[in-house]
Design a protein around this motif. Structure first.
Motif, PDB file in Angstrom:
ATOM      1  N   GLY A 182      -2.626   0.494  -8.704  1.00 53.69           N
ATOM      2  CA  GLY A 182      -3.946   1.116  -8.895  1.00 53.69           C
ATOM      3  C   GLY A 182      -4.078   2.311  -7.957  1.00 53.69           C
ATOM      4  N   HIS A 183      -4.483   3.445  -8.510  1.00 53.44           N
ATOM      5  CA  HIS A 183      -4.622   4.678  -7.713  1.00 53.44           C
ATOM      6  C   HIS A 183      -6.048   5.171  -7.964  1.00 53.44           C
ATOM      7  CE1 HIS A 183      -2.957   8.746  -6.312  1.00 53.44           C
ATOM      8  NE2 HIS A 183      -4.086   9.111  -6.912  1.00 53.44           N
ATOM      9  N   TYR A 184      -6.956   4.705  -7.126  1.00 58.28           N
ATOM     10  CA  TYR A 184      -8.362   4.950  -7.429  1.00 58.28           C
ATOM     11  C   TYR A 184      -8.985   5.943  -6.452  1.00 58.28           C
ATOM     12  CZ  TYR A 184      -7.422   0.689 -10.105  1.00 58.28           C
ATOM     13  OH  TYR A 184      -6.874  -0.227 -10.965  1.00 58.28           O
ATOM     14  N   SER A 216      -3.585   4.714  -1.570  1.00 56.83           N
ATOM     15  CA  SER A 216      -4.789   5.053  -0.811  1.00 56.83           C
ATOM     16  C   SER A 216      -4.445   6.179   0.149  1.00 56.83           C
ATOM     17  CB  SER A 216      -5.288   3.826  -0.042  1.00 56.83           C
ATOM     18  OG  SER A 216      -4.289   3.387   0.856  1.00 56.83           O
ATOM     19  N   SER A 217      -5.482   6.721   0.761  1.00 54.33           N
ATOM     20  CA  SER A 217      -5.296   7.911   1.579  1.00 54.33           C
ATOM     21  C   SER A 217      -6.066   7.720   2.891  1.00 54.33           C
ATOM     22  CB  SER A 217      -5.840   9.074   0.745  1.00 54.33           C
ATOM     23  OG  SER A 217      -6.015  10.203   1.488  1.00 54.33           O
ATOM     24  N   VAL A 218      -5.379   7.908   4.010  1.00 59.53           N
ATOM     25  CA  VAL A 218      -6.039   7.697   5.297  1.00 59.53           C
ATOM     26  C   VAL A 218      -7.289   8.580   5.382  1.00 59.53           C
ATOM     27  CG1 VAL A 218      -4.662   9.443   6.529  1.00 59.53           C
ATOM     28  CG2 VAL A 218      -5.624   7.515   7.790  1.00 59.53           C
ATOM     29  N   SER A 249     -13.419  13.347  -5.463  1.00 62.22           N
ATOM     30  CA  SER A 249     -13.227  13.135  -4.032  1.00 62.22           C
ATOM     31  C   SER A 249     -11.828  12.575  -3.801  1.00 62.22           C
ATOM     32  CB  SER A 249     -14.285  12.170  -3.502  1.00 62.22           C
ATOM     33  OG  SER A 249     -13.947  10.873  -3.904  1.00 62.22           O
ATOM     34  N   GLY A 250     -11.579  12.210  -2.555  1.00 67.51           N
ATOM     35  CA  GLY A 250     -10.270  11.698  -2.204  1.00 67.51           C
ATOM     36  C   GLY A 250     -10.025  10.298  -2.742  1.00 67.51           C
ATOM     37  N   ASN A 251      -8.839   9.820  -2.450  1.00 64.54           N
ATOM     38  CA  ASN A 251      -8.499   8.438  -2.796  1.00 64.54           C
ATOM     39  C   ASN A 251      -9.346   7.503  -1.946  1.00 64.54           C
ATOM     40  OD1 ASN A 251      -5.811  10.110  -2.965  1.00 64.54           O
ATOM     41  ND2 ASN A 251      -5.639   8.402  -4.385  1.00 64.54           N
ATOM     42  N   VAL A 252      -9.383   6.263  -2.354  1.00 69.13           N
ATOM     43  CA  VAL A 252      -9.997   5.256  -1.499  1.00 69.13           C
ATOM     44  C   VAL A 252      -9.321   5.332  -0.122  1.00 69.13           C
ATOM     45  CG1 VAL A 252      -8.372   3.453  -2.264  1.00 69.13           C
ATOM     46  CG2 VAL A 252     -10.608   2.805  -1.368  1.00 69.13           C
ATOM     47  N   ILE A 275       0.855  -1.195   0.000  1.00 71.74           N
ATOM     48  CA  ILE A 275       0.000   0.000   0.000  1.00 71.74           C
ATOM     49  C   ILE A 275       0.886   1.238   0.000  1.00 71.74           C
ATOM     50  CG2 ILE A 275      -1.669   1.341   1.348  1.00 71.74           C
ATOM     51  CD1 ILE A 275      -3.027  -1.165   2.125  1.00 71.74           C
ATOM     52  N   VAL A 276       0.592   2.151  -0.902  1.00 69.98           N
ATOM     53  CA  VAL A 276       1.298   3.428  -0.946  1.00 69.98           C
ATOM     54  C   VAL A 276       0.352   4.472  -0.364  1.00 69.98           C
ATOM     55  CG1 VAL A 276       2.338   5.167  -2.469  1.00 69.98           C
ATOM     56  CG2 VAL A 276       2.644   2.716  -2.962  1.00 69.98           C
TER      57      VAL A 276
END
Ligand code: HMG
Ligand code: MG
Length: 308
Positions: A206-208, A232-234, A247-250, A9-10
């Motif tokens: 994947g950057h969704y 993903s983004s916290v 919107s933000g990342n998953v 996870i990035v």
């Protein structure tokens, strides 16, 4: 195909998550977010963007922030570098990994980095060459892989062309961005199929973004195709300044929950991650976009009430 046994996870919250916030966020707050994410077990934390402060004011403190990160030895802190100016500044501060970011749509490329796709690839080649000489790793992004805010549909072959160019110039990994979150699993599969003919699956991420709530479904479709890296983004923080309404990342919490359910270990402490997401959401005065975080917090409250 069977699912990958390992997933990387990035975490892009401190960069993608915060870049679009209108009110200035203190550098100390960003540093605390990065520290907490490291403690929660994230091994790659995209820290900031060495971009023009005129274009993205929220990232204007990139140099001060990057220099002040208390870097953990087993964690990588990549930063975005759109041009040589950004790369040289990041290198001078000891960056070990940078990311260049192109697009599969001409209009988005112009709006985001003020040049055509072809011009951007020329710029990026110079960065990659300089990075190779300095032994710095380069990650490549392709934006708008499932749709563009200005042009609508984007052809999978257009994505494959840019992804291949980034790979051939020397990027070690290519992150495929559904910048405005319009993708659905079948569209995602078709795009990945086209890109995988040119770039090995193991080098794709994947950057969704989760604008329509499809990001987890798109991750599952990608896992089934053999993709093992996701951005993903916290708390699902974020949005792109040049993609209105996105919107933000998953949310990272939701991805960890999904992977845990599939028996795929990420080494991430989900409780610590939920605490981090709750902390930053409160600070930004917003609801976390993570469904898993809400459920976990509700369960904790119920258990505390039962115990007390
Ligand atoms: P430009 O205006 O063509 O650049 O912008 P320029 O070279 O003419 O410079 C203009 C001014 O910016 C000059 O300052 C430069 O010094 C300065 P002035 O002389 O006017 O005072 N400048 C810089 N300052 C600091 N660091 C730099 C830098 N470069 C120039 N590196 C540029 C071109 C690329 C700089 C600009 O368009 C830019 O910064 N764009 C970044 C936009 C951005 O960060 N977007 C969000 C990230 S991408 C994203 O979110 C998508 C992604 O998540 C994947 C997905 O979701 O799909 C990655
Ligand atoms: Mg993004």
């Amino acid at each position: 195909m069977s699912l990958p046994s390992k997933v990387r996870i990035v975490e892009v919250g401190p960069r993608d998550g915060l870049q679009n916030e209108k009110k200035p966020i203190a550098t100390a707050t960003k540093l605390e977010l990065i520290r907490r994410l490291g403690t929660a077990g994230l091994k790659t934390i995209e820290a900031t963007a060495f971009v023009s402060p005129k274009w993205v004011p929220q990232m204007a403190d990139h140099a001060e922030l990057f220099a002040a990160i208390d870097k953990l030895p087993d964690v990588t802190y990549p930063v975005l570098t759109p041009n040589m100016k950004g790369f040289e500044a990041a290198l001078a501060l000891g960056a070990r990994e940078v990311a260049i970011f192109g697009a599969a749509s001409e209009s988005f490329s112009q709006k985001n980095i003020n040049c055509s796709i072809a011009e951007s690839l020329d710029r990026f080649r110079a960065i990659v060459d300089a990075a190779k000489a300095a032994d710095v790793k380069v990650r490549g992004y392709v934006s708008c892989v499932l749709g563009c805010p200005y042009e609508g549909d984007v052809a999978p072959l257009a994505v494959a062309d840019v992804a291949q160019a980034l790979l051939e110039m020397g990027c070690y990994e290519i992150s495929l961005g559904d910048t405005i979150g319009v993708g659905t699993p079948e569209k995602t599969r078709a795009m990945l199929k086209a890109v995988a003919r040119r770039v090995p699956l193991k080098k794709l991420a994947g950057h969704y973004h989760d604008t329509y709530g499809m990001a987890a479904a798109n991750i599952y479709a990608s896992l089934q195709m053999g993709i093992g890296i996701f951005d993903s983004s916290v708390a699902g923080l974020g949005g792109c300044p040049y993609a209105a309404g996105a919107s933000g990342n998953v949310a990272t919490e939701d991805v960890v929950w999904l992977l845990r359910g599939l028996g795929i270990d990420t080494g991430i402490d989900l409780d610590a991650l939920v605490d981090t997401g709750t902390w930053i959401s409160k600070l930004l005065k917003r609801e976390s976009a993570s469904r898993a975080a809400h459920a976990i917090l509700a369960k904790r409250a119920m258990q505390a009430a039962q115990a007390g």
